[in-house]
Enzyme design. Structure first.
Site, short mmCIF file in Angstrom:
data_model
loop_
_atom_site.label_atom_id
_atom_site.label_comp_id
_atom_site.label_asym_id
_atom_site.label_seq_id
_atom_site.Cartn_x
_atom_site.Cartn_y
_atom_site.Cartn_z
N GLU A 47 -90.48 -13.98 -41.96
CA GLU A 47 -90.30 -15.43 -42.11
C GLU A 47 -91.57 -16.05 -42.70
OE1 GLU A 47 -89.23 -19.11 -39.00
OE2 GLU A 47 -89.67 -17.08 -38.27
N LYS A 116 -83.13 -21.79 -42.42
CA LYS A 116 -83.10 -21.50 -40.99
C LYS A 116 -82.26 -22.56 -40.28
CE LYS A 116 -86.30 -20.37 -37.20
NZ LYS A 116 -87.73 -20.15 -36.89
N CYS A 172 -85.19 -15.69 -37.58
CA CYS A 172 -85.85 -15.72 -36.28
C CYS A 172 -85.02 -16.34 -35.16
CB CYS A 172 -87.19 -16.46 -36.40
SG CYS A 172 -88.32 -16.09 -35.03
N GLY A 356 -56.33 27.20 -11.80
CA GLY A 356 -56.48 28.58 -12.24
C GLY A 356 -57.91 28.84 -12.63
N ASP A 362 -64.38 26.19 -18.90
CA ASP A 362 -63.42 25.11 -18.69
C ASP A 362 -62.86 25.11 -17.27
OD1 ASP A 362 -63.78 24.32 -21.27
OD2 ASP A 362 -61.96 25.24 -22.04
N SER A 363 -62.41 26.27 -16.79
CA SER A 363 -61.85 26.32 -15.44
C SER A 363 -62.92 26.07 -14.39
CB SER A 363 -61.16 27.67 -15.19
OG SER A 363 -62.08 28.74 -15.23
N ASN A 457 -45.59 23.65 -6.41
CA ASN A 457 -44.31 23.23 -5.82
C ASN A 457 -44.21 23.68 -4.36
OD1 ASN A 457 -42.45 23.75 -8.90
ND2 ASN A 457 -43.57 21.97 -8.19
N GLU A 471 -60.30 22.33 -27.70
CA GLU A 471 -59.08 23.15 -27.76
C GLU A 471 -57.89 22.31 -28.19
OE1 GLU A 471 -60.26 26.51 -24.39
OE2 GLU A 471 -58.93 24.87 -23.86
N THR A 478 -51.86 27.91 -25.52
CA THR A 478 -50.48 28.39 -25.61
C THR A 478 -49.52 27.28 -25.22
OG1 THR A 478 -51.13 30.66 -25.10
CG2 THR A 478 -48.83 30.07 -24.71
#
Length: 643
Positions: A47, A116, A172, A356, A362-363, A457, A471, A478
């Site tokens: 400035e 300004k 400013c 699992g 990851d698991s 279940n 992934e 899968t």
């Protein structure tokens, strides 16, 4: 045009002598030469840098004002023959009123004047003694050097050919207001925001300035170039430190050294294309604010091809480079995962979790999240049914890691060998078990998923999914096998970050034997272990040998989704980030694999289970990523062929 959307900007802090316009102009021109030499497209000066900010009542002397205008002419003349843009500060008379102004200069001409808007008149500041507020200026043009120059605080300076190369200017105090002018400028298309400042130093003020610049760049999804007057200003009552900052979308990229006695020019490359398209994705940002209409000032087109980028391109963009920040990030992600799983359990009324456990990363992370969730809900760890299911490819190391981990976490450990069931299934469908093809692999993955679902279940539990974000991107799962669960806690975590999370847990939460077990898991090669081990009993099927290094794929994923980068730009950035690790041929090979898999595997992402988003990149079909399963990758692969 600018290649890949990167443009170099600079924030200058020139040496200054109060009221010595000739000295100040020489120092400004010296920095201009340096900026031109370094292909800096846009350079912002402080400035009132032509006169100095602390001239006081000398601003009422016509001689100083006349000399400031002559200095502006010298600066404009210096810019002749180049397309670089320079923004300098000076006092300027407009219709018998004095204004604190920023002058935008390019190729020998003053392209615009920005006054300004807000003048501080409190504590050590008393600018209204000399200047009029720019927000009260009604003139749209001011005559400078015989030309009518656009004037106002709503100017948007736009490159003639490159839509994303545009900027706005404020001065400013404007930034310190509840709604800074740059907010309106951003809404009206300015991708780079510039601030010419003269901010004195008091204890803690530098951190507050950093916060303002960082916050405004993030709020406006913009690059923000800030620079302030240096130590040459008068020290009668104040000291100026010359703080300069360049930020992009909430991140400070570079800053100056305060209290330097010599001139400084900090430079950084900002990604205006990324910012431009980031805004396009945010519907609330898309429409200009009708209360403050922007006025376009078209600048001469530039064509810079930066030979080398100044900015650092991290190999692992999902992982903060700073260790303290990385620890904080891991803690937050882990908290998000556990909070998500806890909510799902309380909503369903279920008291048990089924996971699992393979002995892989990851698991392991899924089990750690499950244990933390159980503790949070005051459930016994034995309510976590952890099942290890050895198959044809299970090695001694992963098996031992899985069993030892489950024991150390005091969960309900169960072991079910799937080999006999898979052999029976091969017989049932007429598949030769000596043929190691996709059927051989997927039978095992689906058998494991069936076991977990059926246990859930029988026990009244919830299957906790283990698959990660990487992934999902590559479709490395899968279909209706490990692709499926009842709640997927890792779905927002990329593979490179999974390892850091497991390591973080081992260093910050785990105790006793769990620490060494987690470190062993973190050091194990990534593998689905669906193919038999080698003759030494070691992992034969290494994922990264088949689909490529996860660190590359995570890099590709981040820039494709988070930055919306084209293949050519991703390749360009990857070459920089991994220059000491992979050659261009290797990077290009795996980038093609990434695109082929990403497009062909969308059908799996279209029906993934629920799971928490933890970062800015998510592939949930219900949230951030909606893509047809039969979209073609041809355009993306074609561009790579042209690189």
């Amino acid at each position: 045009m600018i290649k890949y959307g990167f443009v170099r900007v600079g924030a200058a802090v020139p040496e200054v002598k109060v009221a010595d316009t000739e000295f100040n102009t020489r120092k400004i021109i010296e920095i201009m030469d340096k900026a031109i030499e370094n292909d800096v497209y846009l350079t912002v000066f402080p400035e009132l840098c032509i006169t100095g900010y602390t001239c006081g009542d000398l601003f009422q002397q016509p001689l100083l004002l006349d000399m400031a205008l002559k200095s502006l002419k010298k600066i404009a003349d210096k810019s002749s023959g180049c397309k670089n843009v320079f923004i300098v500060g000076l006092p300027l008379m407009i219709n018998q009123q004095l204004y604190n102004c920023a002058a935008v200069v390019q190729n020998g001409k003053v392209r615009g004047i920005v006054p300004k808007q807000y003048l501080p008149n409190y504590n050590e500041f008393y600018e209204k003694r000399w200047f009029s507020e720019g927000r009260n200026l009604s003139d749209d043009y001011v005559n400078i050097f015989g030309h009518d120059v656009p004037c106002g605080n709503n100017l948007i300076f736009q490159d003639e050919l490159t839509g994303e190369l545009s900027f706005g200017v404020e001065i400013c105090e404007d930034l310190w207001m509840p709604v800074p002018p740059s907010s309106f400028q951003a809404k009206n298309g300015a991708v780079i925001l510039c601030n010419l400042s003269a901010s004195n130093e008091v204890i803690g003020k530098n951190e507050y300035r950093r916060m303002l610049v960082k916050s405004q760049s993030g709020r406006c999804i913009a690059a923000y170039v800030y620079t302030s007057s240096g130590v040459g200003e008068s020290t009668t009552d104040l000291v100026f430190g010359g703080q300069a900052l360049i930020a992009e979308n909430g991140t400070i990229l570079i800053e100056s050294r305060r209290f330097a006695r010599e001139s400084q020019l900090i430079m950084q490359d900002v990604d205006v294309k990324r910012l431009y398209y980031e805004r396009a994705n945010i519907s609330s940002f898309s429409e200009p604010d009708p209360t403050v209409a922007g006025r376009r000032v078209v600048l001469e087109p530039v064509s810079f091809e930066l030979k080398e980028l100044l900015r650092k391109i991290d190999k692992h963009p999902f992982i903060p480079a700073d260790s303290a920040e990385c620890n904080e990030r891991c803690s937050e992600i882990f908290s998000i995962q556990t909070a998500g799983l806890a909510k799902r359990l309380t909503h369903t009324g279920l008291k048990k979790m089924v996971v699992g456990i393979s002995g892989g990363l990851d698991s392991t992370l899924a089990l750690l999240v499950a244990c933390q969730t159980a503790d949070m809900l005051n459930l016994p760890r034995k309510n976590i049914i952890a099942v290890t299911m050895p198959g044809f490819g299970t090695t001694g190391r992963t098996y031992e890691n899985a069993v030892n981990l489950m024991k150390s976490m005091d969960v309900d450990l169960r072991e079910i060998d799937i080999k006999a069931a898979c052999l029976q299934h091969f017989h049932d469908i007429g598949h030769d078990p000596d043929v190691y093809d996709v059927t051989y692999e997927n039978v095992q993955a689906r058998e494991r998923t069936q076991i977990l679902m059926d246990i859930a279940n029988r026990e009244g539990g919830l299957v906790v999914g283990t698959g990660d974000l990487s992934e999902l991107a590559l479709g490395w799962s899968t279909y209706n096998g490990d692709h499926m669960s009842m709640y997927a806690v890792n779905c927002g975590v990329p593979k490179t970050l999974v390892k850091y999370l497991v390591t973080w847990y081992s260093e910050n939460i785990a105790t006793g034997k769990t620490v060494s077990i987690l470190k062993s898991i973190a050091d194990t090669p990534i593998s689905p272990e669906l193919m038999p081990p080698n003759e030494n009993g070691e992992i034969e099927q290494k994922t990264e040998d088949i689909i490529g290094p996860y660190e590359l794929h995570d890099f590709f994923l981040y820039y494709m989704i988070r930055h919306r980068a084209d293949p050519g730009k991703i390749l360009y950035l990857a070459r920089i980030a991994f220059k000491d690790q992979y050659d261009e041929k290797t990077i290009k090979k795996w980038l093609k694999v990434f695109y082929r898999r990403f497009f062909s595997q969308q059908f799996k992402r279209s029906c993934i289970p629920d799971g928490p988003k933890v970062g800015t990149v998510s592939l949930s079909p219900r949230g951030d990523w909606r893509m047809p399963s039969d979209a073609s990758a041809a355009l993306w692969l074609s561009e790579l062929e042209d690189e």
